[in-house]
Design an enzyme around this catalytic site. Structure first.
Site, PDB file in Angstrom:
ATOM      1  N   GLY A  15       1.005  -1.219  -0.139  1.00  0.00           N
ATOM      2  CA  GLY A  15       0.204   0.066   0.018  1.00  0.00           C
ATOM      3  C   GLY A  15       0.847   1.147  -0.165  1.00  0.00           C
ATOM      4  CB  SER A  41       9.561   2.682  -5.733  1.00  0.00           C
ATOM      5  OG  SER A  41      10.751   3.715  -5.546  1.00  0.00           O
ATOM      6  N   GLY A  97     -25.402  15.255  19.887  1.00  0.00           N
ATOM      7  CA  GLY A  97     -25.690  14.333  21.052  1.00  0.00           C
ATOM      8  C   GLY A  97     -26.384  12.945  20.353  1.00  0.00           C
ATOM      9  CD  GLU A 100      -5.689  10.066  -4.341  1.00  0.00           C
ATOM     10  OE1 GLU A 100      -4.852  10.670  -4.600  1.00  0.00           O
ATOM     11  OE2 GLU A 100      -7.039  10.183  -4.416  1.00  0.00           O
TER      12      GLU A 100
END
Length: 404
Positions: free
Chosen positions: A135, A184, A364, A388
């Site tokens: 992720g 990456s 409430g 994101e």
């Protein structure tokens, strides 16, 4: 390039009022129903398409607004209406941004229109980056794309998760690993055209909030896409990979990651979504506090309530200003030297969570029921600190920027 301004011009105000009317008259009356159904609100998307909100032209006009305020203004109004329905309307935009950020002019012209369809036959698109084990940690991505030189095709295998519109999209934009040794930096983005064999929907998630937005796994099993579906083209990819390999050996310039380029462009927009949800909850709480009478007077006359509302209003305005600044900087080509984009997303997301929680407290017991919308808004707000880039990731990005 437009100068930074805190005042919308007349054209922007007209668009804002138009969007606000759609959000108030079409989205809000349907919000509770589609939240309960947990289904894509196709009729609402079609209504948006009929009047031009769900269209490439509309988003292009906002994207190219020289002040940079078109997109955040639009996101705030739509998400003020309802976050789940709004995400169904704007979710295609993330895939479109992925193509705009990394694609050639020909790819943009070919695929982005197919993401939207038309008013008579609306379509959606999906941006597929996250994976079950990757992720925030994009370097752990496992979905592979292997080039078949004999057929000039890329073969994709893997599983994506948390994909908005995943599996129901006409066009999927998939981020995959092309060189595992580069981490990456060895990623690339691919278009998967409609009806491509091997792509299927996996698990559809039943979510805490934004239930009207479809979120699912996307399974890729020997998915073959033409070479021209590699965003940016193979020559550009080969050059980028060569630079990354050289840098891995000697150090040097940073090489842009395809998925991160998409998220960098969209973070202020996510901040604007959060502002819209926070504003909606604040307005409900403010109206309630003015009319709810306890101990012989409206509860807004009690400092304990009035001070909460004062804080809520201040935080929402501060979040909007951070979002507008980052949006203007992005449009003006100003670098985020202090991670201003992440700042806007981080602060607005946290404000949405706190303001919606305070709204429940002000109402409430009524705030805890589905008779009032603030409990749904609170559930919806939780996603902003997660998708994101989590709030923790935003803090990491900011801390690295300010430490330089």
């Amino acid at each position: 390039m437009g100068e930074f301004t805190l005042e919308l011009n007349d054209d922007q105000k007209q668009v804002r009022d138009w969007l606000h009317g759609f959000a108030a008259d079409v989205m809000r009356p349907a919000a509770a129903e589609w939240d309960e159904r947990e289904e894509t609100p196709w009729p609402i998307i079609q209504e948006a398409a009929k009047i031009g909100i769900y269209s490439l032209d509309f988003y292009a006009q906002q994207f190219f607004d020289p002040t940079g305020l078109g997109i955040p203004m639009a996101m705030e109004e739509l998400f003020w209406g309802d976050a789940g329905i709004a995400l169904s309307i704007v979710g295609t935009g993330l895939a479109a941004v992925g193509v705009l950020a990394n694609g050639t002019e020909e790819q943009i012209g070919t695929w982005v229109p197919q993401m939207y369809g038309d008013a008579n036959d609306v379509k959606v698109a999906a941006f597929c980056s996250s994976e079950p084990d990757a992720g925030s940690d994009v370097a752990s991505m496992r979905t592979r794309a292997v080039y078949d030189q004999a057929t000039d095709e890329w073969v994709l295998n893997g599983t994506k998760t948390w994909a908005t519109n995943g599996g129901i999209a006409n066009v999927h934009v998939v981020v995959a690993v092309v060189d595992p040794e580069l981490g990456s930096k060895g990623h690339a983005s691919f278009i998967v055209p409609p009806n491509t064999p091997g792509l299927s929907q996996g698990q559809k998630f039943q979510k805490h909030g934004i239930r009207a937005s479809h979120t699912a796994e996307v399974v890729l099993e020997d998915v073959r896409v033409p070479g021209q579906c590699l965003l940016g083209g193979k020559e550009k990819l080969d050059e980028r990979l060569a630079r990354a390999r050289e840098r891995a050996k000697t150090g040097g310039e940073r090489v842009k990651n395809a998925a991160m380029a998409t998220f960098e462009a969209s973070r202020p927009a996510v901040g604007a979504m959060a502002v819209g949800t926070a504003r909606a909850a604040y307005e409900v709480a403010l109206d309630y506090a003015k009319t709810r009478v306890q101990f012989g007077r409206p509860i807004i006359e009690n400092q304990g309530v009035a001070f909460q509302l004062a804080d809520m209003a201040t935080q929402i305005d501060a979040a909007r200003l951070l979002v507008w600044r980052a949006s203007w900087m992005a449009t003006a080509g100003r670098p985020f030297t202090a991670a201003e984009g992440s700042m806007s997303k981080l602060y607005a997301s946290e404000v949405a969570k706190s303001v919606t929680a305070q709204a429940i407290q002000i109402l409430g017991g009524n705030g805890y029921t589905r008779e009032y919308p603030v409990e749904r808004m609170h559930r919806d707000a939780a996603i902003y600190t997660i998708f994101e880039g989590t709030s923790e990731i935003q803090r990491m990005v900011i801390s690295r920027a300010i430490a330089k």
